[in-house]
Structures are given as structure tokens and as C-alpha cells.
Design a protein around this motif. Structure first.
Motif, short mmCIF file in Angstrom:
data_model
loop_
_atom_site.label_atom_id
_atom_site.label_comp_id
_atom_site.label_asym_id
_atom_site.label_seq_id
_atom_site.Cartn_x
_atom_site.Cartn_y
_atom_site.Cartn_z
N GLU A 110 0.74 -1.20 -0.04
CA GLU A 110 -0.14 -0.07 0.07
C GLU A 110 0.80 1.29 -0.18
O GLU A 110 1.84 1.58 0.69
N GLY A 111 0.52 2.17 -0.94
CA GLY A 111 1.25 3.34 -0.72
C GLY A 111 0.65 4.37 0.28
O GLY A 111 -0.37 4.52 0.45
N ASP A 126 -5.08 8.49 2.19
CA ASP A 126 -6.19 8.84 2.98
C ASP A 126 -5.98 8.64 4.34
O ASP A 126 -6.41 9.13 5.34
N SER A 127 -5.45 7.28 4.56
CA SER A 127 -5.47 6.77 5.81
C SER A 127 -4.44 7.35 6.84
O SER A 127 -4.46 6.89 7.92
N VAL A 128 -3.51 8.08 6.20
CA VAL A 128 -2.40 8.59 6.98
C VAL A 128 -2.35 9.99 7.13
O VAL A 128 -1.49 10.81 7.72
N LYS A 129 -3.32 10.59 6.29
CA LYS A 129 -3.33 12.23 6.28
C LYS A 129 -3.34 12.94 7.55
O LYS A 129 -4.17 12.44 8.19
N ARG A 143 -0.08 8.58 -10.49
CA ARG A 143 0.21 7.21 -10.04
C ARG A 143 1.36 7.18 -8.97
O ARG A 143 1.98 6.18 -8.94
N ARG A 144 1.64 8.10 -8.30
CA ARG A 144 2.75 8.37 -7.45
C ARG A 144 2.78 7.42 -6.26
O ARG A 144 3.71 7.17 -5.76
N LEU A 145 1.54 6.75 -6.03
CA LEU A 145 1.41 5.55 -4.80
C LEU A 145 1.05 4.18 -5.37
O LEU A 145 0.60 3.70 -4.56
N VAL A 146 1.60 4.28 -6.60
CA VAL A 146 1.34 2.52 -7.24
C VAL A 146 2.29 1.90 -7.23
O VAL A 146 3.61 2.55 -7.68
N PRO A 147 2.74 0.90 -6.38
CA PRO A 147 3.92 0.15 -6.33
C PRO A 147 4.68 -0.18 -7.59
O PRO A 147 5.86 -0.09 -7.62
N SER A 148 3.88 -0.53 -8.56
CA SER A 148 4.55 -0.76 -9.86
C SER A 148 5.14 -0.12 -10.36
O SER A 148 6.09 0.04 -11.49
N MET A 149 4.99 1.25 -10.21
CA MET A 149 5.74 2.46 -10.95
C MET A 149 7.26 2.60 -10.50
O MET A 149 7.92 3.40 -10.91
N TYR A 150 7.43 1.98 -9.30
CA TYR A 150 8.79 2.03 -8.62
C TYR A 150 9.64 0.82 -9.04
O TYR A 150 9.37 -0.31 -8.81
N ASN A 151 10.97 0.94 -9.36
CA ASN A 151 11.86 -0.11 -9.87
C ASN A 151 12.85 -0.22 -8.82
O ASN A 151 13.77 -1.40 -9.02
#
Length: 126
Positions: free
Chosen positions: A43-44, A59-62, A106-114
């Protein structure tokens, strides 16, 4: 690949605070924090663009978590306050989002990070 080394984490009672750090040899573009519990998808949590002030949160951590960076040290931070038992998870630092533009949602989408750190455990007891 960019090595990412996380530190911090640990155990705390609900309502307490913890800070995480992520040291990188090189940072560019979006860097982010994710978390994962066994049996659930990653989860991002929060993201920040290198050298920019914009921050984005789940939203869960804002209002409870703050992501920040020290560009001179190539270090990413996550300050967590008012922790809840549901924040218990393995927390990961992520970078190398090569295809992710500043305006991309998509900054909190895991697949965008390598590039990923090894993870650091955060446990919040009630």
C-alpha cells in the motif's frame, strides 16, 4: 538500481510516534514510502518529488504522517504520529520511478517504482 537503506521503525503503543529514514546513493523524481502486511497488497503511504515541496499521502495517514527529504544527504524521511494498531506493517522506501512524471497521479502505485529498500518493521500495540 539504486541501493536504498531504511532505518528507524520499531515498536510503540497506540498514540505514539516513530520516524523512518531512507538513505539513497542517488535520488531523482518521485520517491515514496509503502507498507505491507502479510497476505495483503503493498500500500502506498506517502510520496515526495525530489527537490520539490509537493507531498502526497494515502487517506489513511493524512494528518498523521509527514514525508520529507534532505536533498543534500539524499535521504527520505517519514515521521509518523498518532500511530494506530492498523499502521502495523513492514514499511518500504521506494525510488527509481523512471516513467512517473511530476503531474502523474500514480505516485502511490507500487508498480511505478523499480528500486526498493529491504523494509523496516513498525509495530503499534493497543
Amino acid at each position: 538500481q539504486v541501493p536504498l537503506v531504511e532505518s528507524g521503525g520499531g515498536s510503540v503503543q497506540a498514540g505514539g510516534s516513530l520516524g523512518l529514514s531512507c538513505a539513497a546513493s542517488y535520488r531523482r523524481g518521485w520517491t515514496a514510502w509503502f507498507r505491507q502486511t502479510p497476505g495483503k497488497e503493498r500500500e502506498g503511504v506517502a510520496a515526495i518529488y525530489t527537490g520539490m515541496s509537493g507531498q502526497f499521502y494515502a487517506d489513511s495517514v493524512k494528518g498523521r504522517f509527514t514525508v520529507s527529504q534532505d536533498n543534500a544527504k539524499n535521504t527520505l524521511y517519514l515521521q509518523m504520529t498518532n500511530l494506530k494498531p492498523e499502521d502495523t506493517a513492514m514499511y518500504y522506501c521506494a525510488a527509481c520511478a523512471w516513467g512517473l512524471a511530476y503531474v502523474d497521479s500514480r505516485r502511490l502505485v507500487p508498480s511505478m517504482y523499480n528500486c526498493w529498500g529491504q523494509g523496516t518493521q513498525v509495530t503499534v500495540s493497543s
